[in-house]
Design an enzyme around this catalytic site. Structure first.
Site, PDB file in Angstrom:
ATOM      1  CE  LYS A  53      94.041 -17.889  21.127  1.00 19.60           C
ATOM      2  NZ  LYS A  53      92.588 -17.780  20.909  1.00 19.60           N
ATOM      3  CG  ASN A  54      92.813 -13.750  20.393  1.00 18.33           C
ATOM      4  OD1 ASN A  54      92.655 -14.950  20.141  1.00 18.33           O
ATOM      5  ND2 ASN A  54      92.596 -13.245  21.587  1.00 18.33           N
ATOM      6  NE  ARG A  74      82.900 -15.917  20.965  1.00 16.54           N
ATOM      7  CZ  ARG A  74      81.635 -15.560  20.899  1.00 16.54           C
ATOM      8  NH1 ARG A  74      80.693 -16.454  21.031  1.00 16.54           N
ATOM      9  NH2 ARG A  74      81.304 -14.309  20.724  1.00 16.54           N
ATOM     10  CB  CYS A 131      83.076 -21.581  24.862  1.00 12.64           C
ATOM     11  SG  CYS A 131      83.548 -20.018  25.574  1.00 12.64           S
ATOM     12  NE  ARG A 135      84.035 -16.064  24.270  1.00 14.24           N
ATOM     13  CZ  ARG A 135      85.244 -16.437  23.930  1.00 14.24           C
ATOM     14  NH1 ARG A 135      85.640 -17.667  24.133  1.00 14.24           N
ATOM     15  NH2 ARG A 135      86.092 -15.598  23.393  1.00 14.24           N
ATOM     16  N   PRO A 136      77.430 -14.671  23.621  1.00 17.76           N
ATOM     17  CG  PRO A 136      75.977 -13.003  24.347  1.00 17.76           C
ATOM     18  CD  PRO A 136      77.125 -13.858  24.798  1.00 17.76           C
ATOM     19  CG  ASP A 196      73.813  -9.768  21.827  1.00 16.03           C
ATOM     20  OD1 ASP A 196      74.877 -10.383  22.045  1.00 16.03           O
ATOM     21  OD2 ASP A 196      73.412  -8.843  22.549  1.00 16.03           O
ATOM     22  CG  LEU A 197      76.900  -6.730  21.254  1.00 18.58           C
ATOM     23  CD1 LEU A 197      78.134  -6.379  22.081  1.00 18.58           C
ATOM     24  CD2 LEU A 197      75.847  -5.628  21.399  1.00 18.58           C
ATOM     25  CG  ASP A 233      92.411 -13.623  26.568  1.00 14.28           C
ATOM     26  OD1 ASP A 233      91.369 -14.090  27.056  1.00 14.28           O
ATOM     27  OD2 ASP A 233      92.547 -13.373  25.351  1.00 14.28           O
ATOM     28  CB  VAL A 270      85.808  -9.644  30.270  1.00  9.48           C
ATOM     29  CG1 VAL A 270      85.542  -9.807  28.773  1.00  9.48           C
ATOM     30  CG2 VAL A 270      86.585  -8.355  30.530  1.00  9.48           C
ATOM     31  NE  ARG A 308      90.970 -23.260  21.440  1.00 16.22           N
ATOM     32  CZ  ARG A 308      90.447 -22.382  22.290  1.00 16.22           C
ATOM     33  NH1 ARG A 308      90.033 -22.763  23.474  1.00 16.22           N
ATOM     34  NH2 ARG A 308      90.309 -21.122  21.967  1.00 16.22           N
TER      35      ARG A 308
HETATM   36  C1  UD1 Z   1      88.086 -12.008  22.124  1.00 14.78           C
HETATM   37  C2  UD1 Z   1      89.310 -12.886  22.208  1.00 14.78           C
HETATM   38  C3  UD1 Z   1      89.411 -13.525  23.585  1.00 14.78           C
HETATM   39  C4  UD1 Z   1      89.345 -12.448  24.677  1.00 14.78           C
HETATM   40  C5  UD1 Z   1      88.146 -11.536  24.481  1.00 14.78           C
HETATM   41  C6  UD1 Z   1      88.117 -10.371  25.447  1.00 14.78           C
HETATM   42  C7  UD1 Z   1      89.543 -13.669  19.936  1.00 14.78           C
HETATM   43  C8  UD1 Z   1      89.515 -14.821  18.998  1.00 14.78           C
HETATM   44  N1  UD1 Z   1      89.209 -13.932  21.196  1.00 14.78           N
HETATM   45  O1  UD1 Z   1      86.940 -12.845  22.289  1.00 14.78           O
HETATM   46  O2  UD1 Z   1      90.648 -14.221  23.671  1.00 14.78           O
HETATM   47  O3  UD1 Z   1      89.250 -13.069  25.939  1.00 14.78           O
HETATM   48  O4  UD1 Z   1      88.139 -11.007  23.148  1.00 14.78           O
HETATM   49  O5  UD1 Z   1      89.301  -9.639  25.364  1.00 14.78           O
HETATM   50  O6  UD1 Z   1      89.898 -12.576  19.559  1.00 14.78           O
HETATM   51  N2  UD1 Z   1      79.366 -10.179  24.089  1.00 14.78           N
HETATM   52  C9  UD1 Z   1      77.989 -10.051  23.970  1.00 14.78           C
HETATM   53  N3  UD1 Z   1      77.441 -10.033  22.713  1.00 14.78           N
HETATM   54  C10 UD1 Z   1      78.198 -10.116  21.579  1.00 14.78           C
HETATM   55  C11 UD1 Z   1      79.598 -10.238  21.707  1.00 14.78           C
HETATM   56  C12 UD1 Z   1      80.159 -10.266  22.982  1.00 14.78           C
HETATM   57  O7  UD1 Z   1      77.288  -9.985  24.968  1.00 14.78           O
HETATM   58  O8  UD1 Z   1      77.639 -10.096  20.471  1.00 14.78           O
HETATM   59  C13 UD1 Z   1      79.968 -10.250  25.438  1.00 14.78           C
HETATM   60  C14 UD1 Z   1      80.668 -11.581  25.694  1.00 14.78           C
HETATM   61  O9  UD1 Z   1      79.778 -12.562  26.128  1.00 14.78           O
HETATM   62  C15 UD1 Z   1      81.673 -11.199  26.752  1.00 14.78           C
HETATM   63  C16 UD1 Z   1      82.036  -9.754  26.385  1.00 14.78           C
HETATM   64  O10 UD1 Z   1      81.019  -9.300  25.517  1.00 14.78           O
HETATM   65  O11 UD1 Z   1      81.103 -11.258  28.021  1.00 14.78           O
HETATM   66  C17 UD1 Z   1      83.361  -9.599  25.683  1.00 14.78           C
HETATM   67  O12 UD1 Z   1      83.413 -10.474  24.582  1.00 14.78           O
HETATM   68  P1  UD1 Z   1      84.235 -10.150  23.261  1.00 14.78           P
HETATM   69  O13 UD1 Z   1      85.056  -8.929  23.497  1.00 14.78           O
HETATM   70  O14 UD1 Z   1      83.299 -10.163  22.118  1.00 14.78           O
HETATM   71  O15 UD1 Z   1      85.193 -11.399  23.175  1.00 14.78           O
HETATM   72  P2  UD1 Z   1      85.491 -12.294  21.919  1.00 14.78           P
HETATM   73  O16 UD1 Z   1      85.585 -11.455  20.696  1.00 14.78           O
HETATM   74  O17 UD1 Z   1      84.583 -13.466  21.918  1.00 14.78           O
END
Ligand code: UD1
Length: 443
Positions: A20-21, A90, A114, A119-120, A122-123, A307, A329, A399
């Site tokens: 899926k991802n 998302r 969510c 899940r910001p 900012d990065l 996950d 995470v 989903r």
């Molecule tokens: C993706 C996966 C999700 C999985 C996650 C972690 C998809 C569609 N989803 O989600 O199934 O659980 O990776 O393996 O691929 N964060 C920030 N700022 C940012 C981005 C992330 O603070 O700009 C934080 C998030 O809040 C979280 C952590 O980083 O606490 C990891 O998030 P991230 O690896 O980005 O997960 P997703 O890409 O949303």
């Protein structure tokens, strides 16, 4: 609602769908290419359909034939992703990188919080700014455009504060068409990041180091058409391994990439189950007589995947001794605990730590799924519990799992969808494994 008659032994083989991802981000990645892209092994999921709707709303032609998507993004008529669709998914935020790289402008609503945490983004935003984008957030929408009179984003050195999967993917996609070299440090190493890099490479992108913590992208002016097949879903595979363990059943899974499952397989060994690699792309779960407790800390890949945390918690409720799960995470990913406790589990939560005291038996109960992997955990608990479990909130399951109940029925599980709690509780008949496999591959 899903009604499950528990404690049926499982047996046989199950076909694992495409990841899926990977599918979601590779669909966004297809926006980078002005020619036809064929994406194979795409799972049939609600999230995939929603991503297809978002691409269509941007002006992309997208058609599904079986498990193959034909995508043509030669003409992107819109730089704004529609809020109604982005708010439901998302992963749709990932279109920001490709849109900006292709059009020089992108407007994508913030995906919002969510169930599992804030899940910001900012990065994602800081990385795009480092590559020469002006990014403003106004009225809940991220407006990004390439600054000055430049036509393309500019290569940059970007250090991610944490190895975010989504930020790594957004920036890698944006960098494929940038001018010069981009280096992403502290990058995510998840197999889906590597799959996206391979897809982009198949379109002519120049990417090195995907799968390590430093990814280097040398921008090219244009990408070209490709035909690409997505990797198998390691989280679906992990969920089925736990299904075998929790029901003390021997089952085989294919296709899988065993190296993507290393952390999950190691934990299954620790608790007393065995996972045998029968062929390069096939594994068999051999359960232990009694499973033992273990401690788990979720980490970015190659650590134990967040996950798989909920599904393992379901298994540990029935393992002998005390286990501790630390969710590092996401900040709010233990909402399944209350529902598992309703089924007779003994779990206490302190912050992001769950302490699980193994119990001899779970008992079926009406429960509510709170997010995607939580719903999988409740299905697993229901398979092992005595009596009937009814799970509400199936929109989460749909989903992310392709035909989960068909695949479980094929292994001998007794479960079916019902409209309401009051529907007669007659057990469904079991399908043969062959039937289930063909159902799975058709859907
Ligand atoms: C993706 C996966 C999700 C999985 C996650 C972690 C998809 C569609 N989803 O989600 O199934 O659980 O990776 O393996 O691929 N964060 C920030 N700022 C940012 C981005 C992330 O603070 O700009 C934080 C998030 O809040 C979280 C952590 O980083 O606490 C990891 O998030 P991230 O690896 O980005 O997960 P997703 O890409 O949303």
């Amino acid at each position: 609602m899903l009604r499950i008659w528990g404690r049926q032994p499982l047996k046989g083989q199950v076909k694992i769908s495409g990841a899926k991802n990977s599918a979601l981000v590779i669909m966004a990645g297809a926006l980078l290419c002005p020619d036809d892209c064929r994406i194979r092994n795409v799972p049939s999921l609600v999230d995939v359909s929603r991503m297809g709707e978002i691409l269509a709303a941007l002006g992309v032609t997208i058609q599904r034939q079986g498990d193959t998507l034909e995508v043509n993004a030669s003409h992107i008529g819109q730089s704004k992703a529609p809020y109604e669709l982005v708010s439901q998914l998302r992963a749709s935020f990932f279109v920001i990188g490709p849109l900006l790289a292709r059009l020089g402008v992108a407007r994508v609503p913030l995906p919002g919080g969510c169930a599992i945490g804030a899940r910001p983004v900012d990065l994602h935003v800081r990385g795009l700014q480092a590559m020469g984008a002006d990014v403003q957030i106004e009225h809940g929408t991220v407006h990004a455009y390439i600054k000055g009179n430049k036509q393309r984003l500019q290569g940059a050195k970007i250090y991610l504060d944490c190895p975010s999967v989504g930020a790594t993917e957004t920036l890698m996609m944006a960098a494929t068409l940038a001018e010069g070299e981009t280096i992403i440090e502290n990058a995510a190493q998840e197999p889906e990041v590597v799959d996206l890099a391979n897809f982009c490479r198949a379109m002519g992108a120049k990417i090195r180091g995907a799968g390590t913590n430093t990814i280097t992208i040398s921008g090219v002016p244009r990408l070209h058409s490709t035909d690409y097949s997505i990797i198998p879903d390691r989280i679906e595979a992990g969920t089925f391994l736990v299904a075998g363990a929790i029901t003390h059943s021997e089952i085989s899974l294919a296709p899988v990439i065993p190296e993507h499952l290393t952390a999950v397989i190691a934990k299954l060994h620790t608790i007393g189950a065995e996972v045998i690699t029968e062929a390069p792309n096939r594994v068999r779960l051999v359960p232990g007589q009694h499973h033992r407790a273990t401690d788990i800390k979720t980490m970015p890949f190659p650590g134990f995947p967040t996950d798989m945390q909920a599904q393992f918690m379901a298994l540990l409720t029935l393992s002998e001794g005390n286990s501790v799960i630390s969710e590092t995470v996401f900040e709010n990913r233990l909402r399944h605990v209350a529902e598992l406790n309703r089924m007779g589990a003994d779990i206490t939560v302190k912050g992001n730590i769950a302490i699980i005291r193994g119990v001899p038996m779970l008992s079926g109960a009406p429960v509510v799924a709170t997010d995607l992997r939580a719903s999988a955990a409740l299905v697993l608990a229901g398979l092992a519990a005595e009596g009937i479990t009814t799970i509400q909130g199936l929109q989460h399951l749909d989903r992310g799992y392709e035909n989960l109940e068909g695949k479980l029925q094929g292994l001998g599980a007794k479960l079916c969808r019902v409209e309401s709690e009051s529907e007669p509780a007659s057990q469904p008949t079991t399908e043969s494994p062959e039937t289930a496999n063909s159902t799975a591959s058709k859907s």
